[in-house]
Structures are given as C-alpha cells and as structure tokens.
Motif scaffolding. Sequence first.
Motif, PDB file in Angstrom:
ATOM      1  N   MET A  62      10.491   2.391  18.278  1.00  0.00           N
ATOM      2  CA  MET A  62       9.807   3.169  17.251  1.00  0.00           C
ATOM      3  C   MET A  62      10.790   4.183  16.655  1.00  0.00           C
ATOM      4  O   MET A  62      11.275   5.055  17.333  1.00  0.00           O
ATOM      5  N   VAL A  63      11.086   4.023  15.376  1.00  0.00           N
ATOM      6  CA  VAL A  63      11.929   5.003  14.685  1.00  0.00           C
ATOM      7  C   VAL A  63      11.027   5.695  13.674  1.00  0.00           C
ATOM      8  O   VAL A  63      10.546   5.074  12.734  1.00  0.00           O
ATOM      9  N   ASP A  64      10.790   6.986  13.908  1.00  0.00           N
ATOM     10  CA  ASP A  64       9.738   7.649  13.149  1.00  0.00           C
ATOM     11  C   ASP A  64      10.082   8.020  11.718  1.00  0.00           C
ATOM     12  O   ASP A  64       9.210   8.258  10.909  1.00  0.00           O
ATOM     13  N   ASP A  65      11.391   8.073  11.412  1.00  0.00           N
ATOM     14  CA  ASP A  65      11.727   8.636  10.100  1.00  0.00           C
ATOM     15  C   ASP A  65      12.156   7.581   9.086  1.00  0.00           C
ATOM     16  O   ASP A  65      12.780   7.896   8.085  1.00  0.00           O
ATOM     17  N   ASP A  66      11.852   6.323   9.334  1.00  0.00           N
ATOM     18  CA  ASP A  66      12.234   5.302   8.371  1.00  0.00           C
ATOM     19  C   ASP A  66      11.024   4.402   8.088  1.00  0.00           C
ATOM     20  O   ASP A  66      10.544   3.691   8.962  1.00  0.00           O
ATOM     21  N   VAL A  67      10.536   4.474   6.856  1.00  0.00           N
ATOM     22  CA  VAL A  67       9.279   3.779   6.545  1.00  0.00           C
ATOM     23  C   VAL A  67       9.389   2.260   6.711  1.00  0.00           C
ATOM     24  O   VAL A  67       8.432   1.606   7.139  1.00  0.00           O
ATOM     25  N   TYR A  68      10.548   1.688   6.410  1.00  0.00           N
ATOM     26  CA  TYR A  68      10.699   0.242   6.593  1.00  0.00           C
ATOM     27  C   TYR A  68      10.616  -0.144   8.065  1.00  0.00           C
ATOM     28  O   TYR A  68       9.958  -1.126   8.428  1.00  0.00           O
ATOM     29  N   SER A  69      11.297   0.657   8.900  1.00  0.00           N
ATOM     30  CA  SER A  69      11.265   0.366  10.338  1.00  0.00           C
ATOM     31  C   SER A  69       9.850   0.492  10.878  1.00  0.00           C
ATOM     32  O   SER A  69       9.401  -0.323  11.688  1.00  0.00           O
ATOM     33  N   LEU A  71       0.800  -1.226   0.000  1.00  0.00           N
ATOM     34  CA  LEU A  71       0.000   0.000   0.000  1.00  0.00           C
ATOM     35  C   LEU A  71       0.834   1.278   0.000  1.00  0.00           C
ATOM     36  O   LEU A  71       0.302   2.375   0.097  1.00  0.00           O
ATOM     37  N   HIS A  72       2.139   1.134  -0.073  1.00  0.00           N
ATOM     38  CA  HIS A  72       2.993   2.321   0.022  1.00  0.00           C
ATOM     39  C   HIS A  72       4.027   2.315  -1.101  1.00  0.00           C
ATOM     40  O   HIS A  72       4.754   1.341  -1.272  1.00  0.00           O
ATOM     41  N   ASN A  73       4.078   3.416  -1.823  1.00  0.00           N
ATOM     42  CA  ASN A  73       4.953   3.471  -3.001  1.00  0.00           C
ATOM     43  C   ASN A  73       6.437   3.322  -2.703  1.00  0.00           C
ATOM     44  O   ASN A  73       7.190   2.831  -3.527  1.00  0.00           O
ATOM     45  N   ASP A  74       6.863   3.799  -1.520  1.00  0.00           N
ATOM     46  CA  ASP A  74       8.297   3.734  -1.215  1.00  0.00           C
ATOM     47  C   ASP A  74       8.710   2.402  -0.610  1.00  0.00           C
ATOM     48  O   ASP A  74       9.867   2.216  -0.247  1.00  0.00           O
ATOM     49  N   LEU A  75       7.755   1.500  -0.446  1.00  0.00           N
ATOM     50  CA  LEU A  75       8.090   0.232   0.208  1.00  0.00           C
ATOM     51  C   LEU A  75       8.065  -0.915  -0.791  1.00  0.00           C
ATOM     52  O   LEU A  75       7.193  -0.982  -1.657  1.00  0.00           O
ATOM     53  N   GLU A  84      -2.295   4.284  14.274  1.00  0.00           N
ATOM     54  CA  GLU A  84      -0.975   4.926  14.293  1.00  0.00           C
ATOM     55  C   GLU A  84      -0.193   4.602  13.026  1.00  0.00           C
ATOM     56  O   GLU A  84       0.415   5.474  12.410  1.00  0.00           O
ATOM     57  N   LEU A  85      -0.223   3.336  12.655  1.00  0.00           N
ATOM     58  CA  LEU A  85       0.517   2.904  11.467  1.00  0.00           C
ATOM     59  C   LEU A  85       0.035   3.647  10.224  1.00  0.00           C
ATOM     60  O   LEU A  85       0.837   4.166   9.438  1.00  0.00           O
ATOM     61  N   CYS A  86      -1.287   3.694  10.054  1.00  0.00           N
ATOM     62  CA  CYS A  86      -1.842   4.346   8.867  1.00  0.00           C
ATOM     63  C   CYS A  86      -1.474   5.819   8.844  1.00  0.00           C
ATOM     64  O   CYS A  86      -1.130   6.363   7.796  1.00  0.00           O
ATOM     65  N   GLU A  87      -1.519   6.422  10.027  1.00  0.00           N
ATOM     66  CA  GLU A  87      -1.185   7.838  10.084  1.00  0.00           C
ATOM     67  C   GLU A  87       0.287   8.062   9.735  1.00  0.00           C
ATOM     68  O   GLU A  87       0.629   8.928   8.935  1.00  0.00           O
ATOM     69  N   LYS A  88       1.145   7.233  10.308  1.00  0.00           N
ATOM     70  CA  LYS A  88       2.584   7.433  10.083  1.00  0.00           C
ATOM     71  C   LYS A  88       2.982   7.185   8.636  1.00  0.00           C
ATOM     72  O   LYS A  88       3.882   7.829   8.116  1.00  0.00           O
ATOM     73  N   LEU A  89       2.347   6.216   7.996  1.00  0.00           N
ATOM     74  CA  LEU A  89       2.747   5.911   6.609  1.00  0.00           C
ATOM     75  C   LEU A  89       1.859   6.612   5.578  1.00  0.00           C
ATOM     76  O   LEU A  89       2.099   6.509   4.377  1.00  0.00           O
TER      77      LEU A  89
END
Length: 356
Positions: A300-307, A228-232, A328-333
């Motif tokens: 929780m590492v907020d600035d890395d989408v894989y993490s 669901l995420h282009n960068d992943l 939380e997950l949906c909001e962060k990604l």
Amino acid sequence: MKYRVFGSLEDVAQFKRTLPEFFIVDNEEFEFQIYVVDSVETLLRLPKSFQKKTFFYIKVKDQKIFEKLSLYRVDGIIYPPLDKNKILNKLNIDQQKLSDSLEIIKSRVIAKAESLPSLPDIVQKLLKLTTNDKSTFKEVINEVKKDQGLVGKVLRIVNSPFYGIRKEITSIDRAAILLGMSTIKNIALAAFSMDLFNKNLVNYNTDAKSLWLHSFVVARIAEEIGKLHNDLDSDSLYLAGLMHDLGKIILVDFLTKPIVFAKDEDEMFGINHAETSGLILKKWNVDDSIVNAVKNHHNMVDDDVYSIAVYYANMLSKMDDFERNMNELCEKLGISLFDLSPRVEMVLQENYDEFF
Ligand SMILES: [Fe+2]
Ligand SMILES: [Fe+2]
C-alpha cells in the motif's frame, strides 16, 4: 531463509527487526527454529532434543536455567541483546555469501525479463492511440484484422457476458461501432496479452487461463475506478491491471516449489513478481505512472493515486474483505461508494471462467 520463533508476539517482532532478510513462518517449512526461554518453567516444558536446527534465546539471567541447559541438545544459545551478526555467526551463515547468491539469481531474473521481445508494432500503436485519433484507429483495426488469431480472441472477449451484447458479433468493424474505440482498443490489448500468459504456472497454483482472466478482471476494475477520478487515466489503469502479474511468467521459470506470497519470491530471488512486471513494462516504454502502480500492487503506497487504484483493483478481484476494501479505496481516492459499487459489481458478477 525461513525460521520459526516460539515466543511472545513481542519476541517475534524483535527477531523480525533483528533479521530483516529472513522470514518468520508458522508452519513446518522452517530451516531453523528459536525457542525463547523466559523462565525455567518454559525451559522444562521443551523437548530435550530436536530434529531440525534449534536455538534457545535465553532472555533472563537465571541460575536455574543455566543449570538445566546441559540437558538439552540444541545447536546454539543466544543471549540478549539480540544482534544480527552474533546470530548469523551461530547459524554459520556467511552473510556476504547469502546476499551474493541472491544477487546472482536476481540478476538472472532481470536478464530474463529484459530478454522478453519488445511489443509488436500493432500493440505499440494501440498503446499510443488516443480517443480523438480516429484515422489511426482505422489503421490499427485493419492491422488487427490481418491477424486471424487475434481477431478470434477479440471477438471471444467482445461476446463474453461482460459486454452484455445479446446478438453474437462476428466482425471487428461491427464490434467497433457498437462498443466504441476505447473499448475495442482495450479488448485488443487483452486479446494480445493472452499469449503472454501461456505458461505452466502450477507453482503459482494457477494456470494460464486463470491468470489471464484474473488480470483482465483487475484491468476492468481498475478502469472503472479510473473513470471516477479526475487525476486518473482509465486506459492507463486498464493496462496496469492487465499486466500487473506478468512478472509471474518470468519468475515461474526459477521456481522449484509452489509459493503463495510475494514475500516468498523476495526471499528466494531478491525480487518479486510485482517488481518484475514493472521491469517488463519499463522495457516496453510504458508510462512511469503505470510502471510504479504495477510495482506497488502488493504494497500500500498512500500518496500515489495510480498505485492505490491498482492495489485495490487487485484486492477487489479476489472478493476477500470486499466491503472493507471498497470503503478504504473510496476514502483514499475521495470517490463515492455509491458511484463505484455498481461498476465494480458489474465486472465481478459474471462467471467468466465458463466463458473463456
Ligand atoms: Fe500480484
Ligand atoms: Fe494479481
């Protein structure tokens, strides 16, 4: 080292900051305890002697407190300001020795992780496989077929309730046609990883089958998040999920008693299972994005989408606080809950445990 603090939340936080290498517990497993004394009334409520190493932290200057102190049999008195070296002196702990012994055990853990054999050829090929790589795919399938044990495991997973195939599939070729290359590739990785988990894991309060199953479920959730995420890249996330707890198979050899939290491992070994999994994957030349996500799966590492994806896949697999974690997950990604919910629920609905 574990210790207990009897005092206000603020006192506890202050000790935490002063002794970052030590762990505050609220059970009986402590090695020493500290009572915070902020008034003579508090002091008078305390027992006169203690079975375990005990210190008083006298927070206030009060003559009445000092007069009564001689009635108590404690191992030492601590006065403000809190100072690490002062406390360590009282505790008779040589800090150098403490960190030396941690370093030694940590290096043994690392050596053990490094000594794991490198990935079999076939798995390396699976990892490098891309979706448009049709000829290599055939080659890999042919190799999988040579290993009857692996074939059996692949088919067991293919026929598990998750893939929703009603009629039993008995050949890899058929499975590849029905499920597609990418799915078969991931199933073959899962089948391969079954052997890795083959250990006595009682000190982690689990067994080989359950840990593998947990890893598989995390892999599947992470994969769905990735879609669901282009960068992943969902295949990378699948691999990260599959291997995220692998470090436990190394650390378990060093455990002498059951543990619950990753921070207990840090305390005992100077390294936890997440970092150890990362080391193994690094040795296997897996991509850095996956190595990092695996290393961080308990932070929780907020600035890395894989993490973020692997952290939440692991949380969601446990089903605690499910709604909050999904939100939380949906909001962060920046992905839609509406899209993600059915995918995650599909993974979690089946009772795999009976199946595998
Ligand atoms: Fe973990
Ligand atoms: Fe996990």
